[in-house]
Motif scaffolding. Sequence first.
Motif, PDB file in Angstrom:
ATOM      1  N   UNK A  72       1.360  -7.450  -3.279  1.00  0.00           N
ATOM      2  CA  UNK A  72       2.183  -6.780  -2.631  1.00  0.00           C
ATOM      3  C   UNK A  72       1.775  -5.379  -2.126  1.00  0.00           C
ATOM      4  N   UNK A  73       1.745  -5.909   0.188  1.00  0.00           N
ATOM      5  CA  UNK A  73       1.195  -4.813   0.405  1.00  0.00           C
ATOM      6  C   UNK A  73       2.311  -3.700   0.227  1.00  0.00           C
ATOM      7  N   UNK A  74       1.240  -2.071   0.861  1.00  0.00           N
ATOM      8  CA  UNK A  74       1.964  -1.034   0.577  1.00  0.00           C
ATOM      9  C   UNK A  74       2.186  -1.079   2.107  1.00  0.00           C
ATOM     10  N   UNK A  75       4.124  -0.195   2.091  1.00  0.00           N
ATOM     11  CA  UNK A  75       4.049   0.241   3.964  1.00  0.00           C
ATOM     12  C   UNK A  75       3.580   1.179   4.544  1.00  0.00           C
ATOM     13  N   UNK A  76       4.238   0.996   5.658  1.00  0.00           N
ATOM     14  CA  UNK A  76       3.602   2.308   6.012  1.00  0.00           C
ATOM     15  C   UNK A  76       4.728   3.844   5.491  1.00  0.00           C
ATOM     16  N   UNK A  77       3.696   5.040   5.268  1.00  0.00           N
ATOM     17  CA  UNK A  77       4.708   6.030   5.232  1.00  0.00           C
ATOM     18  C   UNK A  77       5.125   7.086   5.941  1.00  0.00           C
ATOM     19  N   UNK A  78       4.983   6.869   7.325  1.00  0.00           N
ATOM     20  CA  UNK A  78       4.957   7.749   8.510  1.00  0.00           C
ATOM     21  C   UNK A  78       5.854   6.716   9.868  1.00  0.00           C
ATOM     22  N   UNK A  79       6.591   6.894  10.755  1.00  0.00           N
ATOM     23  CA  UNK A  79       7.917   7.996  10.309  1.00  0.00           C
ATOM     24  C   UNK A  79       8.244   7.463   9.608  1.00  0.00           C
ATOM     25  N   UNK A  80       9.719   8.413   8.831  1.00  0.00           N
ATOM     26  CA  UNK A  80      10.402   8.030   7.665  1.00  0.00           C
ATOM     27  C   UNK A  80      12.006   7.194   9.242  1.00  0.00           C
ATOM     28  N   UNK A  81      12.617   6.633   7.856  1.00  0.00           N
ATOM     29  CA  UNK A  81      13.858   6.027   8.816  1.00  0.00           C
ATOM     30  C   UNK A  81      14.300   6.423   9.007  1.00  0.00           C
ATOM     31  N   UNK A  82      15.235   6.052   9.641  1.00  0.00           N
ATOM     32  CA  UNK A  82      16.603   7.374  10.436  1.00  0.00           C
ATOM     33  C   UNK A  82      17.681   6.278   9.846  1.00  0.00           C
TER      34      UNK A  82
END
Length: 208
Positions: A7-17
């Motif tokens: 599995x890939x690592x999801x981007x960490x920025x920006x956070x979800x609104x």
Amino acid sequence: MGAPVYPLQMPTSPNFVRSEWAIRRSVAQTMSPFTMAQTVHEYEGAVWVATLTLPPMFREQAVEWQSFFMQLHGTKGTFLMGDPDSPSPRGTINSTIAVNGATSVGAFDVVVDGADTSESQLFKKGDYVQFNSGATSQLHMIIADVASDGSGNATLTVEPTLKVALADDASITYTNPKGVFRMVSNELSWSADRISTYGISFSCIQAL
């Protein structure tokens, strides 16, 4: 670089609104047309589903998400994700815990050891835990407050029930816990306006 490794690592920025979470279950129901009496049968199927929305962003940030989407190859690829609103437990847990004894598929209760001793609220209901790691990561919610005994043993009652068996000493993560997910559609898209402000929203389902 070659083919993506899942599995890939999801981007960490920006956070979800915004994040919308649900548990989808396989339950069959029949109802008599004469008495209206119902017969219900629950099957093993139960998966997390989520729809997530990112804030408006400029291209510098958007390209990280675009690259992430491209590597997923539609619904083929998988990635690690947890509930962004629950990155840490509300309980007092502050130690490294592990599964105590092999636990079979379908279990509601998972016994753990190595916990802080004699804690009345080691975990609180609604806390998440992750069993295993990498491609075998499993995300579960604790549905009852958890207390530990004088030896640091405790029982976690979780939903959904275990979909994979857990070995003795299997790892448990409670800070930023994640499961393995995949997209629900082969079409992954984004939008941009005339000042290059991007909008991204996507839906995913637990990969089993």
